[in-house]
Design a protein around this motif. Structure first.
Motif, PDB file in Angstrom:
ATOM      1  N   MET A  97     -30.911  53.790  -0.810  1.00  0.00           N
ATOM      2  CA  MET A  97     -32.351  53.992  -0.617  1.00  0.00           C
ATOM      3  C   MET A  97     -32.670  55.466  -0.345  1.00  0.00           C
ATOM      4  SD  MET A  97     -34.286  51.387  -0.975  1.00  0.00           S
ATOM      5  CE  MET A  97     -34.225  49.599  -1.028  1.00  0.00           C
ATOM      6  N   HIS A  98     -31.793  56.121   0.419  1.00  0.00           N
ATOM      7  CA  HIS A  98     -32.061  57.512   0.795  1.00  0.00           C
ATOM      8  C   HIS A  98     -31.921  58.440  -0.412  1.00  0.00           C
ATOM      9  CE1 HIS A  98     -31.926  60.473   4.364  1.00  0.00           C
ATOM     10  NE2 HIS A  98     -32.508  61.014   3.324  1.00  0.00           N
ATOM     11  N   THR A  99     -30.860  58.209  -1.201  1.00  0.00           N
ATOM     12  CA  THR A  99     -30.672  59.032  -2.401  1.00  0.00           C
ATOM     13  C   THR A  99     -31.808  58.774  -3.393  1.00  0.00           C
ATOM     14  OG1 THR A  99     -28.308  58.813  -2.010  1.00  0.00           O
ATOM     15  CG2 THR A  99     -28.980  59.743  -4.137  1.00  0.00           C
ATOM     16  N   GLN A 101     -34.806  58.043  -2.570  1.00  0.00           N
ATOM     17  CA  GLN A 101     -35.963  58.790  -2.038  1.00  0.00           C
ATOM     18  C   GLN A 101     -35.931  60.243  -2.508  1.00  0.00           C
ATOM     19  OE1 GLN A 101     -35.759  60.952   1.393  1.00  0.00           O
ATOM     20  NE2 GLN A 101     -37.397  61.864   0.191  1.00  0.00           N
ATOM     21  N   HIS A 102     -34.742  60.877  -2.428  1.00  0.00           N
ATOM     22  CA  HIS A 102     -34.634  62.263  -2.916  1.00  0.00           C
ATOM     23  C   HIS A 102     -35.022  62.336  -4.393  1.00  0.00           C
ATOM     24  CE1 HIS A 102     -32.195  64.544   0.270  1.00  0.00           C
ATOM     25  NE2 HIS A 102     -32.445  63.361   0.798  1.00  0.00           N
ATOM     26  N   LEU A 103     -34.512  61.386  -5.173  1.00  0.00           N
ATOM     27  CA  LEU A 103     -34.758  61.425  -6.616  1.00  0.00           C
ATOM     28  C   LEU A 103     -36.240  61.186  -6.930  1.00  0.00           C
ATOM     29  CD1 LEU A 103     -33.603  61.783  -9.426  1.00  0.00           C
ATOM     30  CD2 LEU A 103     -32.938  59.367  -9.418  1.00  0.00           C
ATOM     31  N   VAL A 190     -27.139  70.431   2.819  1.00  0.00           N
ATOM     32  CA  VAL A 190     -28.022  70.306   1.664  1.00  0.00           C
ATOM     33  C   VAL A 190     -27.515  69.187   0.758  1.00  0.00           C
ATOM     34  CG1 VAL A 190     -28.782  71.514  -0.417  1.00  0.00           C
ATOM     35  CG2 VAL A 190     -28.633  72.734   1.740  1.00  0.00           C
ATOM     36  N   ILE A 191     -28.434  68.399   0.202  1.00  0.00           N
ATOM     37  CA  ILE A 191     -28.084  67.360  -0.758  1.00  0.00           C
ATOM     38  C   ILE A 191     -28.493  67.853  -2.144  1.00  0.00           C
ATOM     39  CG2 ILE A 191     -28.308  64.914  -1.348  1.00  0.00           C
ATOM     40  CD1 ILE A 191     -27.293  65.628   1.590  1.00  0.00           C
ATOM     41  N   GLU A 192     -27.516  67.887  -3.055  1.00  0.00           N
ATOM     42  CA  GLU A 192     -27.779  68.352  -4.414  1.00  0.00           C
ATOM     43  C   GLU A 192     -27.585  67.214  -5.407  1.00  0.00           C
ATOM     44  OE1 GLU A 192     -24.864  70.943  -6.182  1.00  0.00           O
ATOM     45  OE2 GLU A 192     -26.369  71.886  -7.459  1.00  0.00           O
ATOM     46  N   PRO A 200     -32.560  70.139   1.771  1.00  0.00           N
ATOM     47  CA  PRO A 200     -31.843  70.028   3.048  1.00  0.00           C
ATOM     48  C   PRO A 200     -32.064  68.649   3.654  1.00  0.00           C
ATOM     49  CG  PRO A 200     -33.452  71.831   3.103  1.00  0.00           C
ATOM     50  CD  PRO A 200     -33.704  71.058   1.861  1.00  0.00           C
ATOM     51  N   CYS A 201     -31.014  68.041   4.188  1.00  0.00           N
ATOM     52  CA  CYS A 201     -31.132  66.698   4.764  1.00  0.00           C
ATOM     53  C   CYS A 201     -29.890  66.390   5.575  1.00  0.00           C
ATOM     54  CB  CYS A 201     -31.289  65.665   3.645  1.00  0.00           C
ATOM     55  SG  CYS A 201     -31.537  63.991   4.265  1.00  0.00           S
ATOM     56  N   ALA A 202     -30.066  65.664   6.679  1.00  0.00           N
ATOM     57  CA  ALA A 202     -28.937  65.288   7.535  1.00  0.00           C
ATOM     58  C   ALA A 202     -28.520  63.840   7.333  1.00  0.00           C
ATOM     59  CB  ALA A 202     -29.306  65.516   9.002  1.00  0.00           C
ATOM     60  N   THR A 204     -27.423  60.177   5.078  1.00  0.00           N
ATOM     61  CA  THR A 204     -26.264  59.807   4.264  1.00  0.00           C
ATOM     62  C   THR A 204     -26.716  59.440   2.851  1.00  0.00           C
ATOM     63  OG1 THR A 204     -26.348  57.482   4.930  1.00  0.00           O
ATOM     64  CG2 THR A 204     -25.039  58.959   6.296  1.00  0.00           C
ATOM     65  N   HIS A 205     -25.883  59.757   1.872  1.00  0.00           N
ATOM     66  CA  HIS A 205     -26.258  59.621   0.462  1.00  0.00           C
ATOM     67  C   HIS A 205     -25.070  59.163  -0.364  1.00  0.00           C
ATOM     68  CE1 HIS A 205     -28.829  62.558   2.440  1.00  0.00           C
ATOM     69  NE2 HIS A 205     -29.787  62.173   1.621  1.00  0.00           N
ATOM     70  N   VAL A 206     -25.346  58.573  -1.523  1.00  0.00           N
ATOM     71  CA  VAL A 206     -24.261  58.178  -2.435  1.00  0.00           C
ATOM     72  C   VAL A 206     -23.766  59.404  -3.194  1.00  0.00           C
ATOM     73  CG1 VAL A 206     -25.108  55.820  -2.680  1.00  0.00           C
ATOM     74  CG2 VAL A 206     -25.839  57.566  -4.332  1.00  0.00           C
TER      75      VAL A 206
HETATM   76 ZN    ZN Z   1     -31.611  62.742   2.505  1.00  0.00          ZN
END
Ligand code: ZN
Length: 241
Positions: A97-99, A101-103, A190-192, A200-202, A204-206
């Motif tokens: 869900m978090h990843t 959201q970024h997308l 940072v999540i790329e 930038p994010c703290a 958890t992501h796939v």
């Molecule tokens: Zn995030």
């Protein structure tokens, strides 16, 4: 913490730790893979167990200077050495869900120039608030098509640490509220989404968009003249051969 800052660190489900403190309804550990509630992502839950068959449920994890593992029962009964195990089904749902959201935030910025101003994640559905936009019904379908195409392309996702100046230079305008971060913060996690988005994010992501599955829009709400709330969930991911 074990899950920061590496990409693979987000996949640590079990770990051994030493208890540093027992107080009220919580224990503090010398290391942990539990994600504390924050940034729109709910807390991990799970168990702490120890030799001899003892165990305690971890019902909430919060970070207030220290990371408190709130447990059921008396913390004084927890011995010095414990084995932690997080509820992986729940955590992985949050990572997807978090990843997603970024997308979605990146896609909506790309297509409509709208800024993400808030989000709340759950295991089965999530929502994002956008500023400076008024969606038309077909806009959501267009965003979904872009999202699904990127998922089908199996784009890798990486967790990195960068100097703040580099993050400021590489983050797309309107993608992150970098000015809200205290001046004292000079290194950022940072999540790329490789080749597409940096934020930038703290949380958890796939590690790959192929784990997400396609987007399922669940509706939108107007929250003011130029504010929109988008609700969504995800289809199960396709089996990767
Ligand atoms: Zn995030």
């Amino acid at each position: 913490m074990l899950y920061m800052p590496s990409t693979e660190g987000n996949y640590v489900r079990e770990f051994d730790a030493r208890v540093l403190r027992r107080k009220d309804d919580y224990v503090v550990l010398d290391r942990t893979a539990f994600y504390p509630e924050g940034g729109g992502q709910p807390t991990d839950v799970g168990t702490l167990s120890w030799p001899g068959g003892g165990a305690a449920g971890v019902t909430r994890v919060e970070k207030k200077g220290i990371i408190k593992h709130v447990i059921d029962g008396d913390p004084q009964r927890v011995p010095d050495q414990v084995h932690g195990a997080i509820d992986w089904q729940r955590r992985h749902a949050h990572m997807r869900m978090h990843t997603a959201q970024h997308l979605i935030s990146a896609v909506v910025l790309e297509l409509y120039g709208a800024h993400t101003v808030g989000s709340q994640l759950y295991t089965d559905r999530s929502r994002i608030d956008f500023d400076l936009v008024k969606f038309k019904e077909e806009d959501i379908a267009t965003a979904k098509a872009r999202f699904d195409a990127l998922v089908d392309s199996a784009v890798p996702v990486r967790v990195l640490e960068m100097d703040r100046a580099e993050v400021e230079a590489r983050t797309k305008k309107g993608r992150a509220q970098l000015d809200l971060l205290p001046k004292a913060v000079t290194r950022l996690r940072v999540i790329e989404i490789v080749g597409y988005d940096l934020c930038p994010c703290a949380g958890t992501h796939v590690r790959n968009l192929s784990e997400l599955g396609h987007m399922v829009p669940l509706g939108r709400e107007s929250k003011g003249a130029q504010k929109e709330r988008l609700h969504y969930t995800l289809e199960p991911p396709r089996q990767v051969a």
